[in-house]
Design an enzyme around this catalytic site. Structure first.
Site, mmCIF file in Angstrom:
data_model
loop_
_atom_site.group_PDB
_atom_site.id
_atom_site.type_symbol
_atom_site.label_atom_id
_atom_site.label_comp_id
_atom_site.label_asym_id
_atom_site.label_seq_id
_atom_site.Cartn_x
_atom_site.Cartn_y
_atom_site.Cartn_z
ATOM 1 N N CYS A 272 0.889 -1.165 0.000
ATOM 2 C CA CYS A 272 0.000 0.000 0.000
ATOM 3 C C CYS A 272 0.923 1.210 0.000
ATOM 4 O O CYS A 272 1.557 1.513 1.014
ATOM 5 C CB CYS A 272 -0.912 0.008 1.218
ATOM 6 S SG CYS A 272 -1.866 1.543 1.404
ATOM 7 N N CYS B 181 -4.940 5.630 -4.162
ATOM 8 C CA CYS B 181 -4.196 4.376 -4.047
ATOM 9 C C CYS B 181 -2.761 4.680 -4.457
ATOM 10 O O CYS B 181 -2.513 5.074 -5.605
ATOM 11 C CB CYS B 181 -4.798 3.298 -4.941
ATOM 12 S SG CYS B 181 -3.782 1.803 -5.095
#
Length: 328
Positions: free
Chosen positions: A76, A224
């Site tokens: 992430c 993201c």
């Protein structure tokens, strides 16, 4: 272990929890998937977009990321910035490395914004346009090609950063279309065997783009991090006038970030820089998380100045997007 301390953070409004504990050392009776889902549940008292478990902070930190549905992911990017800040502050350093899965990430303290928003940069793994496993079934390389099952008018590029991504450059932003396409990719395992995050990229300047992503295991989120890098790499390769752009400003629903792409031996080495904002620390009873009827936790520390500084930056970003006709 009856309770755990969590730190809620966000990178570009991607809400990420940090737990300083090995993910695989909870008591046997604790269902880790349910624990992750309970913490990330947006209908519960906490709510977020994923969790980084980290161990050996005083040595070589080892981290593992879990999506809100309890599945694991290689990376992430927004969360790694936040985890990077946490580790740097714990160690009293301005640069260090973090191991996550098979990859080593170099994180560094970056300059604050003019409004006092704390920032971190992270060197990510090589951008790969030939993923180790095909993202689109039957092809190891998929660059600027249509995928009829998704949309006959758009072309997509598949790449890994190291998470798998499908990126389309668009001439306008259609959120409903992104959700539709993302849902197909998430459900069609025959055509997309390893799954992929789907991003629409709308160029707003020679070195500036708007990116919106439908994340697998999450859905539509404000940002993201790995998709920001993937989108920048595709834009640099396909859409930037006559030469690749090496530094790109990326705007999305959650804020702004900067991507730097360095070419080494014909490969792209990306660096992602953006905010790493602390929201609060809390002690949470594990039983409360696993029991949907119980919603108690003890907040030990909040960070109102950081929250306010980022709110100002977010408002500026949304006003800028609105001027460009982008509504999120």
């Amino acid at each position: 272990m009856n309770s755990i301390e969590i730190l809620k953070t966000h990178g570009s409004k991607n809400d990420i929890f940090i737990i300083e504990s090995p993910y695989d050392r909870f008591p046997e009776e604790v269902d880790l998937v349910q624990l992750v889902r309970g913490i990330c549940d947006r209908n519960g008292p906490l709510g977020g977009d994923g969790i980084y478990f980290v161990d050996h902070v005083d040595g070589v930190p080892e981290a593992t990321f879990f999506n809100p549905d309890g599945s694991r992911a290689d990376l992430c990017g927004n969360g790694m910035r936040c985890l990077g800040r946490y580790v740097l502050e714990r160690r009293g350093e301005t640069s260090t490395s973090i191991m996550s899965g098979r990859h080593r990430f170099v994180v560094r303290t970056a300059p604050e914004t003019a409004g006092g928003v704390r920032q971190v940069s992270v060197d990510l793994p090589l951008v790969s346009f030939a993923a180790p496993r095909p993202i689109v079934a039957g092809s190891a390389l998929w660059v600027d090609r249509s995928i009829p099952v998704l949309d006959s008018h758009l072309t997509f590029t598949a790449l890994a950063v190291p998470n798998s991504h499908l990126v389309a450059i668009v001439d306008h932003y259609d959120e409903q279309e992104l959700v539709r396409v993302g849902g197909i990719v998430a459900s069609d395992v025959d055509q997309f065997p390893i799954g992929a995050n789907v991003s629409f990229v709308y160029p707003v300047g020679p070195d500036e783009i708007f990116v919106r992503t439908y994340e697998r295991g999450v859905g539509l989120t404000p940002s993201c991090g790995s998709a920001v890098v993937a989108s920048s790499a595709v834009y640099s390769r396909l859409a930037a006038d006559t030469q690749q752009v090496s530094e790109i400003t990326v705007r999305n629903a959650g804020g702004m970030a900067k991507v730097t792409l360095r070419s080494e031996n014909g490969e792209l080495m990306p660096t992602l820089e953006g905010n790493a904002t602390f929201v609060y620390r809390a002690d949470v009873a594990i039983d409360d998380i696993l029991d949907a009827e119980r919603e108690s936790f003890v907040q030990g520390e909040s960070f109102p100045a950081e929250i306010a500084a980022y709110a100002d930056l977010e408002n500026e970003n949304r006003a800028w997007l609105k001027e460009k006709g982008i509504y999120v």
